[in-house]
Design a protein around this motif. Sequence first.
Motif, PDB file in Angstrom:
ATOM      1  N   THR A 435       7.009   2.302  -2.176  1.00 51.61           N
ATOM      2  CA  THR A 435       5.855   1.536  -1.705  1.00 51.61           C
ATOM      3  C   THR A 435       6.161   0.055  -1.538  1.00 51.61           C
ATOM      4  O   THR A 435       5.380  -0.670  -0.927  1.00 51.61           O
ATOM      5  N   TRP A 492       3.767   5.947   4.841  1.00 49.86           N
ATOM      6  CA  TRP A 492       3.576   5.134   3.652  1.00 49.86           C
ATOM      7  C   TRP A 492       2.633   3.978   3.933  1.00 49.86           C
ATOM      8  O   TRP A 492       1.934   3.972   4.940  1.00 49.86           O
ATOM      9  N   GLU A 826       1.042   4.549  -3.681  1.00 52.19           N
ATOM     10  CA  GLU A 826       0.672   4.256  -2.298  1.00 52.19           C
ATOM     11  C   GLU A 826      -0.848   4.141  -2.166  1.00 52.19           C
ATOM     12  O   GLU A 826      -1.598   4.784  -2.896  1.00 52.19           O
TER      13      GLU A 826
END
Length: 871
Positions: A435, A492, A826
């Motif tokens: 992330t 993502w 995330e």
Amino acid sequence: MGIETRGETVYRGIAWSAFACSANTAAVDVKDGKIIRIRPLHYDEVSTEEQRKPWRIEARGKVFEPGKKTLLPPLSLTYKKRIYSPNRVLFPMKRVDWDPNGERNPQNRGLSKYERISWDEATTLIASEIKRIHDTYGPLAIMCQADGHGETKVVHAPHGAQAMMLELCGGYTLQARQPDSWEGWYWGAKHMWGMDPVGMQVNQRNLYKDVCEHGDAVLYWGCDLETTPWGWGGQQPSRMAYFLEELGLKSFFVSPDLNYTGACHRGKWIPVLPNTDAALQLAIAYVWITEGTYYKEYVESHTVGFDWFEYYVLGNEDGVPKTPKWAEEKCGVPSYTIKAFARYWAKHAVSIAHADGGGMIRSPFSHEPARLEIVLLAMQGLGRPGTGQLHMIEFGQFGFDEWNPMPRSEKYFEVPGAYHGWMETIGRQNFFPKTMTPQALTLPEGEKLRWYGHVVCTAPRADQFVPFEFPADGAPMIHMVVSDSPSWTTCWNGGYSMQEALRNERVETIVMQHPWFENDTAFADIILPVNTMFEEKDVAVDNWSGQFNMMYIQDDCIEPLGESKSDYECAIEVAKKLERYGGPYENLVQRYTQGKTVDEWIEAGFESAQADSLMTYDEFAEKKMCLAPTADGWEDDPVALRAWYDDPASQPLSTPTRKIEIYSTGLAEHFPDDTERPIVPHWIEETEEHKERISSDRAVNYPFLMVTNHPRWRVHSEHDDVTWMREIRTCKVEGPDGYLYEPVWMNPVDAGKLGLEDGDVVRVYNERGSVLGGMYVNERIMPGAVYQDHGARVDPIVTGKCGLDRGGANNLICPTATTSKNAAGEATNGFLVNVEKVDVFSLAEEYPEQFGREYDPSDGLRVSAWLVDGQ
């Protein structure tokens, strides 16, 4: 006379977990060197009923059985279209304006075209760059992207083959795999009830049978059994839900959209605005507390800290009681519905079903609804007959017999001895969370990136209290990226930021290997062509079908297309060129392959599976299939958390107090002042990094909450070029320019206010950028929310920050910040956007090159669109 269509039949596991474990076993018929048909495997083709010993669940006068064939989803049945896609990368490629001995032009990544080069030139360039980076900065200056979903392989496994080779040359920096399917559970629920490794109820033994026998209702909270399990587990969860209906159990579906489970099955849909589940949960708890309808004795004996929670829910902490009326303004569920639902739940045995997380587990502050779910389950006597958190996907994952609500097989197959895939994070010298990759690539010299935990799903709860930083002391910044999972921007958080980061001039070389030209491959300097599963011989396991566990040899179905090689072979080819430099690269191929052929790796996999009780390797090599029968005595296995319900001391949890910690002692000790993930679960309105509520000032400009589900017609970013899928109305919407746009669902009430009609091309946007989509106006999405599946193929018009994407890859406009300040998960769902109609013909005039790329509606953007003329 019938026409003969079946040639040679090869058994393949057509699934996309990418981690040497899955289901979806198919019989692939091959004739004249081509794949003719993909069909389910009929179990009687490979075994007798006596060998299988099929299980039977008998409840309320009805019977549920495993079935006679594998339950393949449409994605597996149509996969040959993906193999022969015009989007295949069939030869090595180099970006035309990248010169390792001159100008590298990183600013043109994502814009430049490519030229065909030979394998010799490609691997010479890659080896030369690895050597140069090692000599100049050290091995840790190379970042490996080696994780994520992809084709499920073992010997030729993606997501790690090149990392294993680099490990033998001194190491690398790892982009650490997140617990992406379990973010909220991992960062939240684990602090309440442990349940390592991922924070969901691990002990599932005979839970489905128990629910069949004793349950009154199942609550599918953000759960789509008709979509999510398709990628790697087939359609058994759908059958399980239908059987529960036959038995008379009620179904409730809580989600912003009437998802495919809600649409297919009988029950009550409770629409809730994206990422507001915590408000609904708190209001349910309020009703139970004020009406005295929760299990007080159980709460006293099985939990700690309920008084803190009660104090908060009743408004004594902040002066705001968490009433159904309060929640209605937050989540959009009418207060009368909340009360009625809470009262029904209090009187019945209700289980909550999940097919992993869904949107609520991948949103800002997702640890709060995950924790609150455990509170609600505890308040109604978690573990009593007919209740639990029912895990309806990936049966027996991580090799845990108990993580399987279905009758267990005699053997859970694992083949680590043959696996060349994903590399573990724990213990690595230099890594950073996935992330945070954009931040890591653009981090100013001399600064540090900081977070807590190894961020991998296998790490224990206490690991989340361990601080880490990048770069580690004495380690360099990232100067080279080697990737076999080029879909970061599609899957993502903050994809436009990632596009920007991949153009950072400090990143001197980007190498990607992939079967298809899609998404992040357009930012590579060198691209290697990779085989698909049909072009390789391998070993496979099928443990997640919910039917029978199997292990089998997968013969290759067709010759490799073009010049493609497997990920394993790609690493070998680069290793050959590195050997020329001697030193740490000496004898690298031998060290990497251990001198084994593919057949010898398959044998090593069989030996590591410890399946000798079922057959010898010689028998396995001849029959190519080993099926584990249903275990004797499975019916007598203890039921899930029943012993915990009867006596918590008999089955203590892995929390510090060995009970459900509504007041988290671990968070209290390590993060006592964290207002984003407080000691007791709360409703978090907003913070400096996340202002994604309808009450936010940002909502004036971006009034809709976005829901981005697991895609119905893809597996994350895979399958967007399958022609048969693209013909389906909910897969793509045809625009006036003939382009097939990713659907954007909007309620007729909202569409009417904006003057939008079905089929319009719209821009979905916020200050982070925009993506296009095709309007699908319907009442299966609640007012105030818009829905667009994640994972569409990137088709860039403007790249980088504040960009514009034609393909509808909405992860590009997700928040860049992680779940919360101390949780590096995330945040890819439940964020604010606006929607407006666009004139695609005007856009085409403004961006003629981008709109002029070679494209066919049947399969989308083609690899030739990125090649220099004539190649």
